[in-house]
Motif scaffolding. Structure first.
Motif, PDB file in Angstrom:
ATOM      1  N   GLN A 104       1.337 -20.545  27.873  1.00 47.33           N
ATOM      2  CA  GLN A 104       1.691 -21.913  28.965  1.00 47.33           C
ATOM      3  C   GLN A 104       1.017 -22.513  26.903  1.00 47.33           C
ATOM      4  N   VAL A 105       1.345 -24.331  27.232  1.00 47.38           N
ATOM      5  CA  VAL A 105       0.765 -25.006  25.618  1.00 47.38           C
ATOM      6  C   VAL A 105      -0.913 -25.437  26.685  1.00 47.38           C
ATOM      7  N   LYS A 106      -1.340 -25.033  25.756  1.00 51.73           N
ATOM      8  CA  LYS A 106      -2.972 -25.183  25.938  1.00 51.73           C
ATOM      9  C   LYS A 106      -3.431 -26.522  24.905  1.00 51.73           C
ATOM     10  N   PRO A 107      -4.416 -27.106  25.301  1.00 53.26           N
ATOM     11  CA  PRO A 107      -4.916 -28.626  24.485  1.00 53.26           C
ATOM     12  C   PRO A 107      -4.726 -27.920  22.984  1.00 53.26           C
ATOM     13  N   ALA A 108      -5.738 -27.323  22.326  1.00 58.11           N
ATOM     14  CA  ALA A 108      -5.507 -26.602  21.471  1.00 58.11           C
ATOM     15  C   ALA A 108      -4.212 -26.732  20.650  1.00 58.11           C
ATOM     16  N   ASP A 109      -3.107 -26.781  21.053  1.00 59.17           N
ATOM     17  CA  ASP A 109      -1.843 -26.231  20.853  1.00 59.17           C
ATOM     18  C   ASP A 109      -1.463 -28.204  20.310  1.00 59.17           C
ATOM     19  N   ILE A 110      -1.847 -28.943  20.279  1.00 55.91           N
ATOM     20  CA  ILE A 110      -1.207 -30.265  20.282  1.00 55.91           C
ATOM     21  C   ILE A 110      -1.807 -31.338  19.577  1.00 55.91           C
ATOM     22  N   GLY A 111      -1.501 -32.010  19.016  1.00 52.67           N
ATOM     23  CA  GLY A 111      -1.828 -32.983  18.426  1.00 52.67           C
ATOM     24  C   GLY A 111      -1.123 -34.177  18.280  1.00 52.67           C
ATOM     25  N   ILE A 112      -1.454 -35.230  19.194  1.00 52.62           N
ATOM     26  CA  ILE A 112      -0.723 -36.962  19.268  1.00 52.62           C
ATOM     27  C   ILE A 112      -1.363 -38.103  17.619  1.00 52.62           C
ATOM     28  N   SER A 113      -0.505 -38.403  17.442  1.00 50.25           N
ATOM     29  CA  SER A 113      -0.760 -39.241  15.803  1.00 50.25           C
ATOM     30  C   SER A 113      -0.026 -40.136  16.310  1.00 50.25           C
ATOM     31  N   SER A 114      -0.256 -41.987  16.199  1.00 45.50           N
ATOM     32  CA  SER A 114       0.123 -42.923  15.623  1.00 45.50           C
ATOM     33  C   SER A 114      -0.487 -43.242  13.784  1.00 45.50           C
ATOM     34  N   PRO A 115       0.346 -44.366  14.286  1.00 43.81           N
ATOM     35  CA  PRO A 115       0.135 -44.834  12.431  1.00 43.81           C
ATOM     36  C   PRO A 115      -1.095 -46.653  12.741  1.00 43.81           C
ATOM     37  N   TYR A 116      -1.286 -46.736  13.947  1.00 40.39           N
ATOM     38  CA  TYR A 116      -1.461 -47.365  15.091  1.00 40.39           C
ATOM     39  C   TYR A 116      -3.227 -46.503  15.667  1.00 40.39           C
ATOM     40  N   ALA A 117      -3.846 -47.691  14.838  1.00 35.67           N
ATOM     41  CA  ALA A 117      -5.507 -46.577  15.575  1.00 35.67           C
ATOM     42  C   ALA A 117      -5.549 -47.557  17.076  1.00 35.67           C
ATOM     43  N   ALA A 118      -4.722 -48.808  17.417  1.00 34.65           N
ATOM     44  CA  ALA A 118      -5.691 -49.250  18.572  1.00 34.65           C
ATOM     45  C   ALA A 118      -4.764 -48.193  19.636  1.00 34.65           C
TER      46      ALA A 118
END
Length: 328
Positions: A104-118
């Motif tokens: 199963q996917v764990k929270p530690a597996d996931i990174g979420i990124s965006s060019p914008y801080a907002a």
């Protein structure tokens, strides 16, 4: 890094001299099996088994806007879909066998990124609203593109944010080559990229990828399209609703119309940037060669069905017929 992720980076970023070796990890891991299984069950015939997918979210319901009193952009509709998919992955319990184990996917597996801080802040808000069982927002790594450089995640979700339905060429600074290189190369096992791929791939289909300083951005979009790795908005929403997805719907549109985009005039200066808002491109050339005492030459390219117009001593009438104007 899985070859599905590494090869496009090599082909796009180093397209003149593609990399011949690198940290590719072609091994089929239990986590990769889980994610491929999940995407296949969710998106059916719209998903072809790649470990890199783009999800096309376009139209006014996925329009971006600036924060009140600021310049950072956010896209509430896109943030909602990012949060839903994150929850969907964490909730999924994969089928497993002794021959093909999964995990199963764990929270530690996931990174979420965006060019914008907002947008990072908006994604956190949407995740809090969903209240994922056993997971807090603090357990998930949500960072801007500038903060993610030098890091890697098993699963990397990118939210590109920028979508202006009134001006399909308004891409903000997400076309910055550094942003493109970094955010397309942080995933080890699986990359999921949310953006207005329909608009971007339409631009590619209509030769708009020649805009200066945006060529890497459009090469990535074209690569997603050519490898059938973009899930159309309708297929994504059907999968989210639990409906069967029986075919692959994403397709760039070759747009036609009675008008054409002018090219620069012969012997003129470099042509200016195309702009739907201004409706014209302008460029200024340098003085003629050979020491003649003549004015600088100029080139004008506009939304003109007759083609570009050039102005200068050696070209009083103009240039060539241009490309079709997109009709959105």
């Amino acid at each position: 890094m899985d070859p599905d992720i590494a090869k496009p980076v090599s082909d796009v970023v180093y397209h003149k001299n593609p990399l011949t070796n690198g940290p590719n990890t072609e091994e089929v891991t239990p986590l990769k099996r889980c994610l491929v299984q999940l995407m296949s069950k969710t998106f059916g015939q719209a998903y072809f088994g790649s470990k890199r997918i783009g999800i096309s979210l376009d139209g006014p319901e996925y329009a971006s806007r600036a924060v009140p009193g600021g310049t950072s952009q956010f896209n509430p509709g896109e943030a909602e879909e990012v949060a839903w998919l994150c929850k969907h992955m964490l909730d999924y319990v994969p089928e497993t066998t002794d021959e093909e184990p999964t995990r199963q996917v764990k929270p530690a597996d996931i990174g979420i990124s965006s060019p914008y801080a907002a947008q990072c802040a908006e994604i956190r808000r949407q995740l809090q609203r969903l209240a994922i069982t056993g997971v807090t927002v603090q357990m998930l790594d949500i960072t801007t593109g500038s903060q993610v450089q030098g890091r890697e995640f098993e699963v990397h979700i990118v939210s590109w944010v920028k979508n202006n339905p009134g001006d399909p060429y308004d891409t903000g600074f997400i076309t910055n080559p550094g942003q493109q290189c970094v955010l397309n190369s942080r995933a080890r096992s699986f990359l999921i990229s949310f953006g207005a791929y329909q608009l971007w791939c339409n631009n590619v289909a209509n030769n708009i990828d020649q805009i200066a300083k945006k060529q890497m951005f459009y090469r990535f979009a074209k690569n997603f399209q050519e490898t059938n790795q973009v899930i159309a908005k309708r297929d994504f929403l059907d999968g989210k609703a639990g409906l069967p997805v029986d075919t692959y719907h994403f397709q760039a549109v070759q747009l036609t119309g009675p008008q054409t985009m002018g090219q620069r005039g012969n012997r003129g200066g470099r042509s200016g940037a195309y702009s739907v808002v201004r409706g014209a491109g302008r460029g200024r050339g340098g003085p003629q060669q050979g020491g003649f005492n003549t004015p600088n030459q100029r080139a004008h390219g506009g939304w003109d069905k007759r083609g570009g117009r050039g102005r200068g001593n050696n070209n009083p009438r103009g240039g060539t017929t241009g490309q079709p104007i997109p009709k959105w």
